[in-house]
Scaffold this motif. Structure first.
Motif, mmCIF file in Angstrom:
data_model
loop_
_atom_site.group_PDB
_atom_site.id
_atom_site.type_symbol
_atom_site.label_atom_id
_atom_site.label_comp_id
_atom_site.label_asym_id
_atom_site.label_seq_id
_atom_site.Cartn_x
_atom_site.Cartn_y
_atom_site.Cartn_z
ATOM 1 N N SER A 95 0.832 -1.210 0.000
ATOM 2 C CA SER A 95 0.000 0.000 0.000
ATOM 3 C C SER A 95 0.867 1.260 0.000
ATOM 4 N N ARG A 96 1.873 1.272 0.850
ATOM 5 C CA ARG A 96 2.754 2.441 0.924
ATOM 6 C C ARG A 96 3.476 2.670 -0.400
ATOM 7 N N TYR A 97 3.958 1.600 -1.017
ATOM 8 C CA TYR A 97 4.671 1.729 -2.297
ATOM 9 C C TYR A 97 3.749 2.257 -3.393
ATOM 10 N N LEU A 98 2.548 1.681 -3.482
ATOM 11 C CA LEU A 98 1.615 2.103 -4.531
ATOM 12 C C LEU A 98 1.153 3.543 -4.319
ATOM 13 N N LEU A 99 0.912 3.924 -3.074
ATOM 14 C CA LEU A 99 0.481 5.293 -2.800
ATOM 15 C C LEU A 99 1.566 6.304 -3.179
ATOM 16 N N ASP A 100 2.821 5.974 -2.896
ATOM 17 C CA ASP A 100 3.918 6.881 -3.220
ATOM 18 C C ASP A 100 4.177 6.965 -4.716
ATOM 19 N N GLU A 101 4.022 5.849 -5.409
ATOM 20 C CA GLU A 101 4.390 5.802 -6.822
ATOM 21 C C GLU A 101 3.232 6.120 -7.768
ATOM 22 N N GLY A 103 -0.321 7.057 -6.627
ATOM 23 C CA GLY A 103 -1.454 7.829 -6.134
ATOM 24 C C GLY A 103 -2.589 6.941 -5.652
ATOM 25 N N TRP A 104 -3.533 7.547 -4.944
ATOM 26 C CA TRP A 104 -4.560 6.736 -4.302
ATOM 27 C C TRP A 104 -5.598 6.196 -5.280
ATOM 28 N N ARG A 105 -5.884 6.913 -6.358
ATOM 29 C CA ARG A 105 -6.891 6.411 -7.317
ATOM 30 C C ARG A 105 -6.396 5.157 -8.021
ATOM 31 N N ASN A 106 -5.174 5.186 -8.512
ATOM 32 C CA ASN A 106 -4.618 3.997 -9.170
ATOM 33 C C ASN A 106 -4.407 2.857 -8.174
ATOM 34 N N THR A 107 -4.139 3.203 -6.918
ATOM 35 C CA THR A 107 -3.997 2.165 -5.893
ATOM 36 C C THR A 107 -5.312 1.427 -5.689
ATOM 37 N N PHE A 108 -6.427 2.166 -5.662
ATOM 38 C CA PHE A 108 -7.739 1.520 -5.557
ATOM 39 C C PHE A 108 -8.003 0.592 -6.750
ATOM 40 N N LEU A 109 -7.608 1.022 -7.938
ATOM 41 C CA LEU A 109 -7.807 0.186 -9.133
ATOM 42 C C LEU A 109 -7.025 -1.124 -9.007
ATOM 43 N N ILE A 110 -5.783 -1.028 -8.559
ATOM 44 C CA ILE A 110 -4.955 -2.238 -8.420
ATOM 45 C C ILE A 110 -5.520 -3.141 -7.334
ATOM 46 N N PHE A 111 -5.975 -2.549 -6.223
ATOM 47 C CA PHE A 111 -6.600 -3.351 -5.168
ATOM 48 C C PHE A 111 -7.838 -4.073 -5.695
ATOM 49 N N GLY A 112 -8.610 -3.380 -6.544
ATOM 50 C CA GLY A 112 -9.783 -4.025 -7.137
ATOM 51 C C GLY A 112 -9.416 -5.236 -7.971
ATOM 52 N N GLY A 113 -8.335 -5.106 -8.751
ATOM 53 C CA GLY A 113 -7.877 -6.243 -9.549
ATOM 54 C C GLY A 113 -7.406 -7.398 -8.686
ATOM 55 N N ILE A 114 -6.742 -7.078 -7.566
ATOM 56 C CA ILE A 114 -6.276 -8.136 -6.662
ATOM 57 C C ILE A 114 -7.457 -8.872 -6.027
ATOM 58 N N LEU A 115 -8.451 -8.116 -5.583
ATOM 59 C CA LEU A 115 -9.596 -8.741 -4.909
ATOM 60 C C LEU A 115 -10.474 -9.533 -5.875
ATOM 61 N N LEU A 116 -10.437 -9.201 -7.138
ATOM 62 C CA LEU A 116 -11.193 -9.990 -8.122
ATOM 63 C C LEU A 116 -10.682 -11.423 -8.218
ATOM 64 N N ASN A 117 -9.452 -11.661 -7.752
ATOM 65 C CA ASN A 117 -8.930 -13.023 -7.765
ATOM 66 C C ASN A 117 -9.684 -13.944 -6.815
ATOM 67 N N CYS A 118 -10.491 -13.367 -5.914
ATOM 68 C CA CYS A 118 -11.357 -14.210 -5.080
ATOM 69 C C CYS A 118 -12.340 -14.992 -5.950
ATOM 70 N N CYS A 119 -12.730 -14.418 -7.086
ATOM 71 C CA CYS A 119 -13.609 -15.139 -8.015
ATOM 72 C C CYS A 119 -12.909 -16.385 -8.550
ATOM 73 N N VAL A 120 -11.619 -16.264 -8.831
ATOM 74 C CA VAL A 120 -10.842 -17.417 -9.294
ATOM 75 C C VAL A 120 -10.750 -18.467 -8.192
#
Length: 418
Positions: A95-101, A103-120
């Protein structure tokens, strides 16, 4: 709070579907959060939608373990909960790395992609089917004579009387709520009652060190990055200790006694907080994190296994729903109240005093209550055996070995298939 809704969906559609639905909602909530423009919108997306999805995936995932495993159920719970420790270690750093590199909007997008793996994860779960004819005749609820006729008579009468029809609907609604909220189990099963109350009280203090450890360390002069490292140390140690704890507690010696191991882990967790009161040096805080991690490993490995021991597996999903509701309420109340106390007194030591109080009192309550309940059950069984056959038991000693509920032959046989 969505536990009962998850229980209904699990009964209706199965664990596999609910895990996938939870992953979809979690991912959707995170992706939607990247487009939010106010905190109130984040309450809806990152709070409500993602929280609902996380509940579905987590609770259905815990439930399916009880159906997949019998002999190695404790170890399976421990290994599965290791994922929590892994996320606990990596998520803050990521989280700290993504926020620094980015921003928070793109961090939310990446988190969304990670959590979609629950479907898998849900898609590759083996579906659970009820074996045909596996329910013995003795296990089926017996109907009293004339009960079926009375039911038909009430149904026919309700169709002609609106008031009676409304009363019948209310009765059915109350029965459904009682079934899926597990109120009947809570009132009738003393073990479930004690365990639920104990864990609910425990949660008032369980999360306090995780929330306030970093502020406590920085308040006493520890660098922010070194203080944040303490949380990762807790998660890293949990990764290796939880499977060992599950393997140990799964031994047949502890069958029927896991509640005492759980109480011991809660007690150790409460006592470890006094280390922070003694000193706030970084080296001392590392020692605290090690001891806390060992205690947390026992709690994380056993919290759902003990629930499976005291509740029949066919009602576990409903029992877990009520269990999560009650513990979530105190988990939500504890940190803000402690934060208010710290603001008033300007003393961070109250965080660890409060945590120790709730954890130690919960451990003593659960351990002593189950000990008294076990003793009462043994006396009742001995008295019943003596009344049934006094000549046989007149000179024989009654076995004091507690019989675990999980060892009773299951009334329902579950099979998994691809």
């Amino acid at each position: 709070m969505a536990g009962p809704l998850c229980s209904i969906l699990v009964k209706r559609f199965g664990c596999r579907f609910v895990v996938m639905l939870g992953g979809l909602l979690s991912g959707l909530g995170m992706v939607s959060s990247s487009f939010c423009k106010s905190i109130s919108q984040l309450y809806l997306t990152a709070g409500l939608i993602t929280g609902l999805g996380s509940c579905f995936s987590f609770q259905a995932g815990v439930t399916v373990l009880g159906y997949y495993f019998v002999r190695w159920r404790t170890l399976a719970n421990a290994v599965a909960s290791t994922g929590v420790s892994l996320g606990f270690t990596l998520w803050p750093l990521l989280s700290r790395y993504l926020l620094d590199e980015m921003g928070w909007r793109n961090t939310f997008l990446i988190f969304g992609g990670i959590l979609l793996n629950c479907c898998v994860c849900g898609a590759i779960m083996r579906p659970i089917q009820l074996a045909s004819g596996s329910l013995p005749q003795s296990a089926k609820p017996k109907e009293e004579p004339g009960s079926r006729a009375e039911e038909v008579q009430l149904s026919n009468g309700a169709s002609h009387h609106p008031t009676l029809q409304q009363h019948t609907k209310r009765t059915k609604c109350l029965q459904m709520l009682q079934k899926y909220l597990a109120f009947d189990i809570f009132c009738q099963n003393k073990g479930y009652q004690i365990y639920t109350v104990g864990v609910t009280w425990m949660m008032m203090g369980f999360a306090l060190p995780h929330v306030y450890l970093v502020p406590y360390a920085t308040h006493h002069g520890v660098e922010e990055r070194k203080a944040a490292l303490l949380i990762s140390i807790i998660g890293l140690i949990n990764i290796f200790i939880r499977p060992l704890t599950g393997l140990l507690s799964g031994h047949r010696v502890f069958t029927g006694r896991r509640i005492y191991l759980f109480s011991l882990a809660v007690l150790l967790c409460g006592l470890s907080n006094f280390i922070c009161v003694i000193s706030a040096e970084f080296s001392v805080l590392i020692l605290y994190c090690i001891i806390l991690s060992i205690a947390m490993s026992g709690i994380g490995s056993l919290i759902f296994q003990v629930l499976m021991d005291v509740v029949e597996m066919d009602r576990f999903s409903s029992a877990l729903g009520l269990f999560t509701i009650l513990e979530s309420i105190t988990l939500l109340i504890g940190p803000p109240l402690t934060g208010l106390l710290v603001d008033i007194t300007s003393d961070h030591h109250y965080v660890f005093y409060n945590s120790s109080f709730f954890l130690i009192s919960a451990a003593l309550f659960m351990g002593l209550s189950f000990c008294a309940l076990e003793k009462k059950n043994r006396l009742r069984e001995a008295s019943k055996a003596h009344l049934d056959n006094p000549s046989r038991y007149q000179y024989s000693e009654t076995s004091t070995e507690p019989k675990a509920e999980s060892q009773s032959p299951p009334a329902v046989e579950y099979i998994t298939s691809i």
